[in-house]
Design a protein around this motif. Structure first.
Motif, PDB file in Angstrom:
ATOM      1  N   GLU A   1     -12.683  -9.258   6.237  1.00  0.00           N
ATOM      2  CA  GLU A   1     -12.988  -8.373   5.272  1.00  0.00           C
ATOM      3  C   GLU A   1     -12.702  -6.993   5.589  1.00  0.00           C
ATOM      4  O   GLU A   1     -12.454  -6.388   6.624  1.00  0.00           O
ATOM      5  CB  GLU A   1     -14.625  -8.574   5.003  1.00  0.00           C
ATOM      6  CG  GLU A   1     -15.351  -7.715   3.869  1.00  0.00           C
ATOM      7  CD  GLU A   1     -15.381  -6.205   4.037  1.00  0.00           C
ATOM      8  OE1 GLU A   1     -15.363  -5.788   2.867  1.00  0.00           O
ATOM      9  OE2 GLU A   1     -15.780  -5.951   4.971  1.00  0.00           O
ATOM     10  N   ALA A   2     -12.004  -6.341   4.223  1.00  0.00           N
ATOM     11  CA  ALA A   2     -11.760  -4.873   4.497  1.00  0.00           C
ATOM     12  C   ALA A   2     -12.001  -4.321   2.979  1.00  0.00           C
ATOM     13  O   ALA A   2     -11.574  -4.747   1.941  1.00  0.00           O
ATOM     14  CB  ALA A   2     -10.350  -4.599   4.865  1.00  0.00           C
ATOM     15  N   ASP A   3     -12.568  -3.055   2.999  1.00  0.00           N
ATOM     16  CA  ASP A   3     -12.813  -2.432   1.539  1.00  0.00           C
ATOM     17  C   ASP A   3     -13.539  -3.035   0.482  1.00  0.00           C
ATOM     18  O   ASP A   3     -13.149  -3.085  -0.474  1.00  0.00           O
ATOM     19  CB  ASP A   3     -11.565  -1.651   1.078  1.00  0.00           C
ATOM     20  CG  ASP A   3     -10.985  -0.881   2.311  1.00  0.00           C
ATOM     21  OD1 ASP A   3     -11.310  -0.129   2.716  1.00  0.00           O
ATOM     22  OD2 ASP A   3      -9.630  -0.777   2.370  1.00  0.00           O
ATOM     23  N   GLY A   4     -14.415  -4.170   0.866  1.00  0.00           N
ATOM     24  CA  GLY A   4     -15.041  -5.027   0.086  1.00  0.00           C
ATOM     25  C   GLY A   4     -14.238  -6.210  -0.377  1.00  0.00           C
ATOM     26  O   GLY A   4     -14.749  -6.914  -1.415  1.00  0.00           O
TER      27      GLY A   4
ATOM     28  N   SER B   1      -1.488  -6.036   2.570  1.00  0.00           N
ATOM     29  CA  SER B   1      -1.876  -4.590   2.108  1.00  0.00           C
ATOM     30  C   SER B   1      -3.308  -4.690   1.789  1.00  0.00           C
ATOM     31  O   SER B   1      -4.217  -3.862   2.033  1.00  0.00           O
ATOM     32  CB  SER B   1      -1.334  -4.666   0.853  1.00  0.00           C
ATOM     33  OG  SER B   1       0.077  -4.197   0.899  1.00  0.00           O
ATOM     34  N   LEU B   2      -4.183  -5.954   1.824  1.00  0.00           N
ATOM     35  CA  LEU B   2      -5.338  -6.125   1.304  1.00  0.00           C
ATOM     36  C   LEU B   2      -6.111  -6.177   2.665  1.00  0.00           C
ATOM     37  O   LEU B   2      -7.259  -5.712   2.994  1.00  0.00           O
ATOM     38  CB  LEU B   2      -5.907  -7.409   0.503  1.00  0.00           C
ATOM     39  CG  LEU B   2      -5.318  -7.330  -0.841  1.00  0.00           C
ATOM     40  CD1 LEU B   2      -5.495  -8.834  -1.607  1.00  0.00           C
ATOM     41  CD2 LEU B   2      -6.119  -6.156  -1.947  1.00  0.00           C
TER      42      LEU B   2
ATOM     43  N   ASP C   1       0.780  -1.298  -0.071  1.00  0.00           N
ATOM     44  CA  ASP C   1       0.063   0.132  -0.105  1.00  0.00           C
ATOM     45  C   ASP C   1       0.862   1.289   0.087  1.00  0.00           C
ATOM     46  O   ASP C   1       1.810   1.447   0.645  1.00  0.00           O
ATOM     47  CB  ASP C   1      -0.949  -0.130   1.191  1.00  0.00           C
ATOM     48  CG  ASP C   1      -1.886   1.038   1.328  1.00  0.00           C
ATOM     49  OD1 ASP C   1      -1.771   2.167   0.957  1.00  0.00           O
ATOM     50  OD2 ASP C   1      -3.055   0.597   0.945  1.00  0.00           O
TER      51      ASP C   1
ATOM     52  N   ARG D   1      -7.755  -9.558   9.014  1.00  0.00           N
ATOM     53  CA  ARG D   1      -9.413  -9.095   8.711  1.00  0.00           C
ATOM     54  C   ARG D   1      -9.926 -10.192   7.799  1.00  0.00           C
ATOM     55  O   ARG D   1      -9.409 -10.476   6.926  1.00  0.00           O
ATOM     56  CB  ARG D   1      -9.607  -7.855   8.600  1.00  0.00           C
ATOM     57  CG  ARG D   1      -9.010  -6.689   9.643  1.00  0.00           C
ATOM     58  CD  ARG D   1      -9.266  -5.325   9.272  1.00  0.00           C
ATOM     59  NE  ARG D   1      -8.309  -5.005   7.914  1.00  0.00           N
ATOM     60  CZ  ARG D   1      -8.081  -3.953   7.466  1.00  0.00           C
ATOM     61  NH1 ARG D   1      -8.927  -2.799   7.805  1.00  0.00           N
ATOM     62  NH2 ARG D   1      -6.970  -3.677   6.420  1.00  0.00           N
TER      63      ARG D   1
ATOM     64  N   ASP E   1      -5.704  -3.389  -9.121  1.00  0.00           N
ATOM     65  CA  ASP E   1      -6.631  -4.439  -9.229  1.00  0.00           C
ATOM     66  C   ASP E   1      -6.063  -5.819  -9.670  1.00  0.00           C
ATOM     67  O   ASP E   1      -4.772  -5.808 -10.389  1.00  0.00           O
ATOM     68  CB  ASP E   1      -7.614  -3.722 -10.230  1.00  0.00           C
ATOM     69  CG  ASP E   1      -7.407  -3.533 -11.471  1.00  0.00           C
ATOM     70  OD1 ASP E   1      -7.078  -4.721 -12.219  1.00  0.00           O
ATOM     71  OD2 ASP E   1      -6.884  -2.551 -11.953  1.00  0.00           O
TER      72      ASP E   1
ATOM     73  N   ASP F   1     -15.398 -10.529  -7.232  1.00  0.00           N
ATOM     74  CA  ASP F   1     -16.467 -10.279  -6.192  1.00  0.00           C
ATOM     75  C   ASP F   1     -17.878 -10.761  -6.836  1.00  0.00           C
ATOM     76  O   ASP F   1     -18.786 -10.417  -5.936  1.00  0.00           O
ATOM     77  CB  ASP F   1     -16.323  -8.749  -6.212  1.00  0.00           C
ATOM     78  CG  ASP F   1     -16.632  -7.721  -7.281  1.00  0.00           C
ATOM     79  OD1 ASP F   1     -16.855  -8.357  -8.145  1.00  0.00           O
ATOM     80  OD2 ASP F   1     -16.749  -6.696  -7.388  1.00  0.00           O
TER      81      ASP F   1
END
Length: 376
Positions: free
Chosen positions: A228-231, A102-103, A59, A226, A69, A306
């Protein structure tokens, strides 16, 4: 998979691709044979790849180039692998921890590991993902179980863990047996048993130090990534990690097909170029179609990560990965056959590309599902 996608690449991706191809056919191609002999990637080459931001994704907040992406990263990795898939494969495996952090890393995990990874002064944790030949989360034997005191028991065994980058922590991906969902936890290497020493002296992939490990350790809750983060869910991040070696294999196989095609137009037998014979031209045409079909499948799922629930995603990714490795191992093997006896000699690089794609195919796919891939 019904999602549609646009095959027209944005201008910035086209420019990136050109820059990556320049590095691939320049510096990577120049050192490929040396690295194959020594098993070590030169520091300046690793630095160039890190700066491109596709093998070690960090990041921008922590000094990296940002998180591209999935589609863009796959294109970048495949293009770089055109120079040498073994070097790029080694860097993809050692950079896997930076991508996951980073994700989905917590604030503390990101502060701890990502600045050093971006600067090349320290390694991000290695990723412990693969088990035998069963990459689907539903088939994981590794369990990450919540205990009554709020801590987590991490227990299992993994293969192809890239410890050669000097990582002193490992991100273990496993299954929560109570909720039947993915979990990932950062575990200190000191708490892990190294079950087998990595092979040395074969390809640049040996610099990744792919190793089998066992673990039975308890960690605090803040060691977990985590969900989930930022979708982005953990299942999607794991899927992205699995797609990257498939892109590397396609890059190397495409280079092998191009090399064999050029050789076939120049090699004369019975008074004419051997590409004029159906046994050669039809084989090269089949390879071209199979690689393109696999690439389209890879790009398609990259744009649709997604759009799947977590259970379907693992199966679909597994299918695409198997198709990519099957096409890559077939194309590189056929390239060797087209060169005849020359294909087995180090005078030509096709044997190097074949060894790398065969190795990659055994990490995420059962060899029974990839033609010509040797069992390990």
């Amino acid at each position: 998979m019904s999602a549609s996608f646009d095959l027209t690449l944005p201008d910035e991706v086209v420019a990136m691709r050109q820059a990556a191809r320049g590095l691939a056919l320049g510096r990577l191609d120049a050192v490929a044979r040396e690295v194959d002999t020594t098993g070590q990637v030169p520091a300046d080459v690793a630095g160039h790849l890190r700066d491109m931001g596709f093998t070690c994704v960090v990041d921008s907040e922590f000094g990296g180039g940002g998180v591209p992406d999935t589609h863009t990263q796959l294109i970048g990795v495949e293009t770089l692998a055109h120079g040498d898939p073994s070097i790029v494969g080694a860097e993809v495996f050692t950079g896997g921890g930076a991508l996951l952090l980073s994700l989905l890393g917590t604030a503390g995990q990101r502060r701890c590991f990502l600045p050093g990874a971006a600067a090349g002064s320290a390694a991000a944790p290695a990723v412990a993902l693969y088990e035998r030949f069963e990459p689907s989360p539903r088939a994981y034997d590794t369990e990450i179980t919540r205990m009554t005191d709020g801590r987590y028991l991490v227990r299992g065994e993994k293969v192809a863990v890239a410890l050669g980058g000097g990582a002193d922590h490992v991100i273990v991906v496993g299954r929560d047996p109570e909720q039947n969902v993915l979990r990932a936890a950062v575990v200190a290497l000191a708490d892990i048993e190294v079950a087998s020493a990595p092979a040395q002296g074969h390809l640049a992939m040996s610099s990744a130090g792919l190793t089998r490990i066992r673990f039975d350790v308890t960690v605090d809750a803040d060691a977990l990534l985590r969900d989930e983060a930022d979708g982005v869910t953990l299942a999607q991040a794991v899927a992205r990690t699995r797609l990257l070696p498939a892109a590397v294999a396609l890059g190397g196989a495409t280079r092998a097909r191009e090399y064999a095609t050029r050789y076939a137009t120049e090699r004369v037998a019975f008074g004419r170029p051997i590409i004029s014979f159906q046994g050669v031209s039809f084989t090269l045409a089949d390879n071209h179609m199979q690689l393109d079909a696999a690439r389209l499948g890879l790009w398609s799922i990259a744009t649709a990560l997604d759009g799947f629930d977590d259970d379907r995603l693992a199966d679909e990714v597994g299918r695409i990965v198997a198709e990519c490795h099957a096409a890559a191992t077939t194309a590189t093997r056929d390239a060797i056959q087209i060169l005849g006896g020359h294909g087995f000699l180090t005078d030509h690089p096709v044997e190097l590309w074949y060894r790398c794609t065969a190795l990659l195919s055994t990490i995420d796919c059962d060899p029974r599902f990839t033609r010509f891939a040797p069992a390990v």
